[in-house]
Design a protein around this motif. Structure first.
Motif, PDB file in Angstrom:
ATOM      1  N   ALA A   6       0.838  -1.202   0.000  1.00 44.83           N
ATOM      2  CA  ALA A   6       0.000   0.000   0.000  1.00 44.83           C
ATOM      3  C   ALA A   6       0.870   1.248   0.000  1.00 44.83           C
ATOM      4  O   ALA A   6       0.552   2.247  -0.654  1.00 44.83           O
ATOM      5  N   GLU A   7       1.983   1.187   0.747  1.00 46.40           N
ATOM      6  CA  GLU A   7       2.897   2.333   0.766  1.00 46.40           C
ATOM      7  C   GLU A   7       3.483   2.577  -0.628  1.00 46.40           C
ATOM      8  O   GLU A   7       3.634   3.715  -1.070  1.00 46.40           O
ATOM      9  N   TYR A   8       3.825   1.481  -1.309  1.00 45.78           N
ATOM     10  CA  TYR A   8       4.364   1.610  -2.667  1.00 45.78           C
ATOM     11  C   TYR A   8       3.342   2.283  -3.581  1.00 45.78           C
ATOM     12  O   TYR A   8       3.667   3.231  -4.311  1.00 45.78           O
ATOM     13  N   PHE A   9       2.108   1.781  -3.531  1.00 43.49           N
ATOM     14  CA  PHE A   9       1.063   2.363  -4.380  1.00 43.49           C
ATOM     15  C   PHE A   9       0.771   3.817  -3.980  1.00 43.49           C
ATOM     16  O   PHE A   9       0.463   4.652  -4.825  1.00 43.49           O
ATOM     17  N   ALA A  10       0.899   4.073  -2.685  1.00 42.15           N
ATOM     18  CA  ALA A  10       0.645   5.436  -2.214  1.00 42.15           C
ATOM     19  C   ALA A  10       1.690   6.399  -2.771  1.00 42.15           C
ATOM     20  O   ALA A  10       1.365   7.494  -3.254  1.00 42.15           O
ATOM     21  N   LEU A 142      -5.957  10.170   0.916  1.00 43.19           N
ATOM     22  CA  LEU A 142      -5.235   8.898   1.004  1.00 43.19           C
ATOM     23  C   LEU A 142      -3.726   9.047   0.864  1.00 43.19           C
ATOM     24  O   LEU A 142      -2.964   8.362   1.562  1.00 43.19           O
ATOM     25  N   VAL A 143      -3.284   9.939  -0.061  1.00 40.57           N
ATOM     26  CA  VAL A 143      -1.835  10.013  -0.318  1.00 40.57           C
ATOM     27  C   VAL A 143      -1.344  11.453  -0.365  1.00 40.57           C
ATOM     28  O   VAL A 143      -0.310  11.746  -0.979  1.00 40.57           O
ATOM     29  N   GLY A 144      -2.073  12.364   0.246  1.00 40.64           N
ATOM     30  CA  GLY A 144      -1.681  13.762   0.220  1.00 40.64           C
ATOM     31  C   GLY A 144      -0.336  13.997   0.881  1.00 40.64           C
ATOM     32  O   GLY A 144       0.159  13.160   1.648  1.00 40.64           O
ATOM     33  N   GLU A 145       0.263  15.162   0.599  1.00 38.77           N
ATOM     34  CA  GLU A 145       1.590  15.476   1.121  1.00 38.77           C
ATOM     35  C   GLU A 145       1.603  15.489   2.650  1.00 38.77           C
ATOM     36  O   GLU A 145       2.633  15.216   3.275  1.00 38.77           O
ATOM     37  N   HIS A 146       0.476  15.797   3.237  1.00 46.78           N
ATOM     38  CA  HIS A 146       0.405  15.856   4.701  1.00 46.78           C
ATOM     39  C   HIS A 146       0.321  14.465   5.329  1.00 46.78           C
ATOM     40  O   HIS A 146       0.495  14.297   6.539  1.00 46.78           O
ATOM     41  N   LEU A 149       2.668   8.137   5.183  1.00 48.15           N
ATOM     42  CA  LEU A 149       2.336   6.902   4.485  1.00 48.15           C
ATOM     43  C   LEU A 149       2.530   5.665   5.357  1.00 48.15           C
ATOM     44  O   LEU A 149       1.931   4.616   5.102  1.00 48.15           O
ATOM     45  N   ALA A 150       3.350   5.790   6.373  1.00 51.42           N
ATOM     46  CA  ALA A 150       3.555   4.640   7.272  1.00 51.42           C
ATOM     47  C   ALA A 150       2.312   4.350   8.101  1.00 51.42           C
ATOM     48  O   ALA A 150       2.166   3.263   8.674  1.00 51.42           O
ATOM     49  N   SER A 151       1.412   5.317   8.139  1.00 53.05           N
ATOM     50  CA  SER A 151       0.200   5.146   8.953  1.00 53.05           C
ATOM     51  C   SER A 151      -0.961   4.574   8.151  1.00 53.05           C
ATOM     52  O   SER A 151      -2.096   4.531   8.645  1.00 53.05           O
ATOM     53  N   ILE A 152      -0.699   4.151   6.928  1.00 59.31           N
ATOM     54  CA  ILE A 152      -1.769   3.602   6.095  1.00 59.31           C
ATOM     55  C   ILE A 152      -2.297   2.315   6.724  1.00 59.31           C
ATOM     56  O   ILE A 152      -1.525   1.435   7.121  1.00 59.31           O
ATOM     57  N   ALA A 157      -5.626   0.171   1.868  1.00 58.52           N
ATOM     58  CA  ALA A 157      -4.751  -0.402   0.846  1.00 58.52           C
ATOM     59  C   ALA A 157      -5.472  -0.567  -0.487  1.00 58.52           C
ATOM     60  O   ALA A 157      -4.953  -0.194  -1.546  1.00 58.52           O
ATOM     61  N   LYS A 158      -6.659  -1.164  -0.427  1.00 56.61           N
ATOM     62  CA  LYS A 158      -7.408  -1.402  -1.661  1.00 56.61           C
ATOM     63  C   LYS A 158      -7.797  -0.096  -2.356  1.00 56.61           C
ATOM     64  O   LYS A 158      -7.582   0.056  -3.575  1.00 56.61           O
TER      65      LYS A 158
END
Length: 299
Positions: A6-10, A142-146, A149-152, A157-158
């Motif tokens: 999910a982090e990769y996709f993010a 979901l993936v904003g600069e703020h 990503l570790a907190s996903i 993920a989906k």
């Protein structure tokens, strides 16, 4: 493992979305610049070209006026059926009108091509910004600069993967538009340099037509005064001839008076004078002749 994917996709989604946003910004600025160029060209065309188009019809009306203005046969050696139109270079003027019309049409075509290119670019731009309208809030959430990503979470993920697929698919569609954008911007870049030259050429043509229109209108006005001027000159000639006849009569009277006086003198005194002494005493008075001399051109 799921979270790492999910982090990769993010990260990937964030980069693709950023690229999409940057492309939108660049295209928006280029579109605005092209619109400014078009507006400037349209304004110049309106002021220097289209606003003067009525002059073409004015020239036709001037021609009609010239054609309806009959010329006095006495002014052209007795030839009948002449009009003022016969005394102008109509063929050259009509050729000038045609050149002006064609140049004006070319301006219209250039502006239309410029406008068409901008319309197509604007349509593509409207498509580009649909991604932000459709997915902007999801990208930010979901993936904003703020976003850390570790907190996903597993639940996110989906949606992130689906957002990634949507972003990549949209970006591919954007790239498909690039060749059209290149074509439209090339059209604009090819057109714009021609504006200055063609505007200058058309302005020269209109200036010449305006000068001819003013000249021919003055031609008509001047001709309308010729009759009165010729009458005035005839009256002048009559006065001068009358004056000359009076002068000739006075000269003749003075001549006869002088002849009589000289004859009287000679009868009384000439026989007492030697012939070699002042022989001109026998001369008659000089004769004076008034000569009419034509002058070709008034100064």
């Amino acid at each position: 493992m799921e979270v790492r994917a999910a982090e990769y996709f993010a990260v990937a989604t964030r980069e693709v979305a950023k690229t999409i946003s940057e492309k939108c910004q660049v295209l928006g600025k280029m579109l605005d610049a092209s619109r400014v160029k078009l507006h400037s060209a349209q304004q110049i065309a309106q002021d220097s070209v289209f606003a003067q188009k009525p002059l073409l019809q004015e020239m036709n009306r001037v021609f009609e006026q010239l054609q309806s203005s009959s010329v006095d046969p006495n002014m052209v050696g007795g030839e009948r059926g002449k009009t003022l139109f016969d005394f102008i270079d109509a063929e050259t003027v009509q050729s000038l009108q045609q050149d002006t019309l064609e140049q004006t049409k070319e301006v219209e075509e250039l502006l239309a091509a410029h406008q068409h290119a901008i319309t197509r670019i604007a349509a593509i731009y409207e498509f580009f910004v649909t991604f932000d309208k459709a997915h902007g809030s999801d990208v930010d959430a979901l993936v904003g600069e703020h976003r850390d990503l570790a907190s996903i979470t597993d639940e996110e993920a989906k949606p992130i993967e689906e957002l990634y697929e949507a972003a990549v698919s949209f970006f591919v569609d954007m790239e498909q538009c690039d060749r059209f954008l290149l074509q439209y911007f090339t059209t604009i870049n090819d057109i714009y340099p021609h504006y200055e030259a063609i505007f200058a050429d058309v302005q020269l043509l209109f200036d010449e037509l305006q000068s001819l229109r003013d000249f021919y209108l003055q031609f008509v006005a001047s001709y309308q005064l010729v009759g009165a001027e010729m009458l005035r000159r005839k009256q002048h000639d009559t006065k001068v001839l009358q004056f000359i006849e009076e002068i000739k009569a006075k000269l003749a009277a003075l001549e006869q008076e002088e002849i009589a006086m000289r004859s009287t003198f000679c009868e009384e005194h000439a026989r007492f004078l030697p012939s070699t002494l002042c022989p001109e005493i026998q001369n008659l008075p000089d004769k004076f002749t008034i000569v009419r001399e034509a002058q070709e051109e008034a100064q």
